[in-house]
Design a protein around this motif. Structure first.
Motif, PDB file in Angstrom:
ATOM      1  N   LEU A  50       0.829  -1.204   0.000  1.00  0.00           N
ATOM      2  CA  LEU A  50       0.000   0.000   0.000  1.00  0.00           C
ATOM      3  C   LEU A  50       0.865   1.257   0.000  1.00  0.00           C
ATOM      4  CD1 LEU A  50      -2.962  -0.873   2.410  1.00  0.00           C
ATOM      5  CD2 LEU A  50      -3.167   0.039   0.097  1.00  0.00           C
ATOM      6  N   ASP A  51       1.942   1.228   0.767  1.00  0.00           N
ATOM      7  CA  ASP A  51       2.855   2.370   0.818  1.00  0.00           C
ATOM      8  C   ASP A  51       3.457   2.638  -0.555  1.00  0.00           C
ATOM      9  OD1 ASP A  51       4.076   4.404   2.335  1.00  0.00           O
ATOM     10  OD2 ASP A  51       5.943   3.245   2.416  1.00  0.00           O
ATOM     11  N   GLU A  52       3.880   1.587  -1.230  1.00  0.00           N
ATOM     12  CA  GLU A  52       4.476   1.743  -2.560  1.00  0.00           C
ATOM     13  C   GLU A  52       3.444   2.232  -3.576  1.00  0.00           C
ATOM     14  OE1 GLU A  52       6.030  -2.143  -3.179  1.00  0.00           O
ATOM     15  OE2 GLU A  52       7.898  -1.751  -2.077  1.00  0.00           O
ATOM     16  N   ALA A  53       2.185   1.734  -3.482  1.00  0.00           N
ATOM     17  CA  ALA A  53       1.151   2.187  -4.403  1.00  0.00           C
ATOM     18  C   ALA A  53       0.874   3.677  -4.225  1.00  0.00           C
ATOM     19  CB  ALA A  53      -0.124   1.374  -4.187  1.00  0.00           C
ATOM     20  N   CYS A  54       0.879   4.138  -2.980  1.00  0.00           N
ATOM     21  CA  CYS A  54       0.660   5.563  -2.727  1.00  0.00           C
ATOM     22  C   CYS A  54       1.819   6.408  -3.265  1.00  0.00           C
ATOM     23  CB  CYS A  54       0.455   5.808  -1.235  1.00  0.00           C
ATOM     24  SG  CYS A  54      -1.112   5.139  -0.606  1.00  0.00           S
ATOM     25  N   ASP A  55       3.028   5.867  -3.253  1.00  0.00           N
ATOM     26  CA  ASP A  55       4.165   6.567  -3.865  1.00  0.00           C
ATOM     27  C   ASP A  55       3.938   6.747  -5.361  1.00  0.00           C
ATOM     28  OD1 ASP A  55       5.472   6.779  -1.459  1.00  0.00           O
ATOM     29  OD2 ASP A  55       6.746   5.009  -1.764  1.00  0.00           O
ATOM     30  N   VAL A  58       1.730   9.737  -5.908  1.00  0.00           N
ATOM     31  CA  VAL A  58       2.447  11.003  -5.778  1.00  0.00           C
ATOM     32  C   VAL A  58       3.306  11.267  -7.011  1.00  0.00           C
ATOM     33  CG1 VAL A  58       4.205  12.252  -4.444  1.00  0.00           C
ATOM     34  CG2 VAL A  58       2.448  10.895  -3.263  1.00  0.00           C
ATOM     35  N   ALA A  59       3.953  10.204  -7.511  1.00  0.00           N
ATOM     36  CA  ALA A  59       4.917  10.390  -8.603  1.00  0.00           C
ATOM     37  C   ALA A  59       4.251  10.500  -9.964  1.00  0.00           C
ATOM     38  CB  ALA A  59       5.918   9.228  -8.608  1.00  0.00           C
ATOM     39  N   ALA A  68      -1.628   0.504 -10.231  1.00  0.00           N
ATOM     40  CA  ALA A  68      -0.887  -0.083  -9.113  1.00  0.00           C
ATOM     41  C   ALA A  68      -1.820  -0.801  -8.142  1.00  0.00           C
ATOM     42  CB  ALA A  68      -0.099   1.007  -8.385  1.00  0.00           C
ATOM     43  N   LEU A  69      -2.994  -0.206  -7.874  1.00  0.00           N
ATOM     44  CA  LEU A  69      -3.939  -0.833  -6.947  1.00  0.00           C
ATOM     45  C   LEU A  69      -4.537  -2.104  -7.544  1.00  0.00           C
ATOM     46  CD1 LEU A  69      -5.761   2.324  -5.536  1.00  0.00           C
ATOM     47  CD2 LEU A  69      -4.143   0.855  -4.329  1.00  0.00           C
ATOM     48  N   THR A  70      -4.815  -2.103  -8.837  1.00  0.00           N
ATOM     49  CA  THR A  70      -5.325  -3.310  -9.500  1.00  0.00           C
ATOM     50  C   THR A  70      -4.312  -4.440  -9.381  1.00  0.00           C
ATOM     51  OG1 THR A  70      -6.613  -1.972 -11.055  1.00  0.00           O
ATOM     52  CG2 THR A  70      -6.137  -4.255 -11.685  1.00  0.00           C
TER      53      THR A  70
END
Length: 714
Positions: A50-55, A58-59, A68-70
């Motif tokens: 989840l942390d990486e998907a949120c990055d 942002v990017a 990314a979430l899929t």
């Protein structure tokens, strides 16, 4: 953005559930954050993913974030062993409660419109709805919507189920009335379902379930039963979730007790907790979870549908599947041999005041039951057709689980009570006309609508004279009561089951002796040769003898008042402590002999009652009767008080016995553990009896009172 919102919603819900299960917490406003010294590998991987998907959000922005979430959801599929959260779209709509019937119809129209629109947008969506009475309202109010529902029913996406006309209380209605409700409801269900009746009884919200219900259901074509209410019991946890429920006669229905309520939003914690509490998940790893907001909340929501799409296969959560309720039971039926069996009533340890509150409405309901049964009996003996179903429909409507229990607002009873009384009056009038039209003789015709022989005291106009006989010449006892315009003549007749007797004026030579032994009376004793009722110097009932057997009193019978201020649900509950302390009321009565026989004797007294109320008590004994009749006329103006009539006896067998729809049920009356003590107030269908273990005892029959306490012979 819409898809991202629901992806995140489900993943964060799952994260919160996993943190709580491992006694961990996320970010607080201030303070030391815990280090995940011990955590499951799934939790660690989910947090990082989840942390990486949120990055990525942002990017690279929203499209990349969605991708990314899929990918993340696909990375964590459900384990093969995970149970199934079987979702059925639903809207629990109380036909009356905090609103009258007219408001319910608007709620139904709005809810069903929403469900039909959601079916256009979500092809996987399946919806299940009970209560033919609600469909009747839709058909009357919005015929186009009714036709649209029938179309979805034919497609297999909208399930009409439940069996009964409404979701009824089934402790207070009579067995005949419940059977009528089921027959009427099944006929309407078949109309909506192309000729097929419901195989499922759906009553999630009611105040206990009578032991006769499995038998009635099986006779009505139903083999499955769904509820949630037994999870509300306050003292003893019901032991099963999926089980076979066996009734008094041995009839069985496959039963599923959902561990959560009947309103659902398809939130992760709901399904995880529901399946965790499922005691038969080892045998049948699935639970039927209704999804939707009831009572005008709109039914199933977009949020539930979106979450369900993402929870079809997600690690750490049950596998979510849309289903029809009857299909769920079809799968459960395959595991039936391994399920436990529970026999007897399902007594709910809660809302015990519903057997008593709104007594005017209960009396009106009971009056209509009697009137319809009388009318049907007249149709039987005169060769007529059944009574029109429309009146039975209104009686069935009154069985709704927030109508007859007295748990609705005042407006509901201001509307329904006079309606039921009008139906009863009209039914009795029509029955009398129909019966009279079949006979061409003089005199007065007396009809017994019961299939059992009985003795009856009949009031006739004073003009009939003082000498009466039957057509075969048998003399009848006569007693004049009242004066002037109120003058009447009483006589006693013996009637066969479903039989009639004509009463004629006496003429010619004196006929044979009277049918019944006459009644004698004083202010201390009533005696008809079968029953002797003794009264003490304070006008209280002190003893009874029936057919030469002295009943084992253990004190003086009389009225007691209790302070009744429950912790919750003022009109619905009688708390345990309420019955610990009482004061004796109306205990100094001056009995007056107002009728002295020979057909009927009446002792009467008046008394104050509490701070603002009063009571008139009449003790009545009729010729040939095996019963002492007690009538009370109460001008009730007390606040938070409970009035009970006590008959203390020495009949201290293990169980007391209570009338129930189509039968009886035994409940413990001796001191014991939590199960015994939890039944301090119980329903009785017109009668209750305290017994010795040899079956001898004392019974009390009621006209329209349903709440009883029977403890230690009292």
């Amino acid at each position: 953005a819409w898809d991202v919102h629901w992806d995140l919603d489900v993943l964060v819900q799952l994260l919160v559930v996993m943190l709580k299960a491992q006694n961990l917490k996320g970010t607080d406003f201030v303070g030391l954050l815990p280090v995940f010294d011990v955590a499951t590998p799934l939790l660690r991987q989910l947090v990082t993913a989840l942390d990486e998907a949120c990055d990525v959000w942002v990017a690279d922005g929203l499209p990349a974030f969605k991708s990314a979430l899929t990918t993340l959801i696909a990375r964590f599929p459900a384990e093969a062993w995970q149970p199934v959260a079987a979702l059925c779209g639903h809207a629990h709509i109380d036909l009356v409660w905090l609103w009258p019937e007219a408001a319910t119809e608007r709620k139904g129209i709005h809810t069903f419109a929403t469900m039909l629109r959601l079916m256009e947008r979500y092809p996987e969506f399946l919806f299940s709805q009970s209560q033919p009475a609600l469909y009747r309202a839709i058909e009357r109010q919005v015929p186009t919507q009714y036709r649209a529902i029938k179309k979805r029913v034919a497609e297999g996406r909208w399930e009409v189920m439940g069996g009964f006309e409404v979701e009824p209380d089934n402790n207070l209605p009579s067995g005949e009335a419940l059977a009528r409700s089921l027959a009427i409801g099944q006929a309407k269900t078949a109309e909506l379902r192309g000729g097929k009746i419901s195989t499922l009884c759906w009553i999630p919200d009611v105040f206990g379930y009578a032991a006769c219900l499995p038998q009635i259901l099986r006779l009505g074509g139903i083999d499955s039963f769904y509820t949630t209410k037994m999870t509300w019991s306050a003292l003893n946890k019901f032991p099963y979730n999926s089980f076979t429920w066996r009734g008094n006669d041995g009839s069985e229905v496959l039963t599923h007790l959902c561990t959560i309520g009947y309103n659902g939003m398809c939130e992760v914690h709901e399904s995880v907790n529901a399946l965790a509490a499922h005691r038969q998940a080892d045998v049948h790893p699935a639970m039927l979870l209704p999804q939707g907001l009831g009572d005008g909340g709109g039914g199933t929501t977009e949020s539930a549908l979106e979450r369900a799409r993402r929870l079809t296969s997600l690690a750490g959560a049950p596998k979510h599947r849309w289903t029809l309720a009857e299909d769920f039971f079809g799968d459960l039926r395959k595991r039936r041999a391994k399920l436990p069996v529970y026999q007897g009533e399902l007594y709910l340890e809660y809302h015990r005041g519903t057997y008593t509150t709104q007594s005017d409405f209960k009396a009106a309901y009971r009056g209509l039951e009697r009137a319809l049964q009388v009318h049907e009996a007249v149709r039987v003996v005169t060769g007529g057709k059944p009574v029109p179903e429309t009146t039975w429909q209104r009686l069935a409507f009154a069985q709704f689980h927030d109508a007859i229990p007295g748990s609705s607002i005042t407006l509901v009873y201001q509307q329904l009570t006079p309606e039921l009384r009008d139906h009863a009056e009209r039914s009795l009038e029509e029955a009398g006309v129909e019966l009279a039209s079949t006979a061409n003789h003089d005199g007065h015709l007396v009809f017994n609508p019961l299939p059992l022989p009985r003795h009856a005291v009949v009031e006739l106009p004073a003009s009939v004279g003082t000498a009466l006989r039957t057509p075969d010449g048998l003399a009848l006892p006569v007693q004049r009561i009242g004066t002037g315009k109120n003058a009447r003549v009483l006589t006693a007749v013996k009637l066969a089951g479903l039989g009639a007797e004509r009463i004629l004026n006496q003429s010619g030579s004196t006929a044979g002796t009277a049918q019944e032994r006459i009644v004698s009376a004083s202010t201390t004793l009533l005696d008809n040769g079968v029953v002797q009722a003794a009264f003490d110097g304070d006008g209280q009932l002190s003893g009874l003898t029936v057919a030469d057997e002295v009943l084992a009193f253990d004190g003086i019978a009389g009225l007691r008042m209790y302070h009744d201020l429950p912790a919750n649900f003022d009109a619905w509950d009688i708390d345990h402590h309420a019955l610990k302390n009482h004061k004796v009321v109306a205990d100094k009565l001056k009995l007056t002999l107002v009728e002295a026989g020979p057909v009927r004797a009446v002792l009467r007294a008046e008394s104050t009652l509490g701070a603002k109320s009063s009571i008139v008590v009449s003790y009545i004994l009729e010729a040939g009767s095996r019963w002492l009749r007690i009538e009370t006329a109460v001008d009730w103006r007390e606040d938070h008080q409970l009035l009970k009539y006590h008959v203390p006896t020495q009949y201290r067998g293990r169980n007391a016995r209570f009338g129930a729809p189509f039968g009886a049920v035994e409940r413990p009356q001796l001191p014991g553990g939590a199960v015994e003590e939890a039944q301090w107030e119980v329903p009785g269908q017109r009668w209750a009896a305290v017994l010795r273990d040899d079956g001898r005892g004392l019974a009390m029959v009621t006209e329209a009172k349903y709440g009883f306490s029977c403890k230690d012979g009292d």
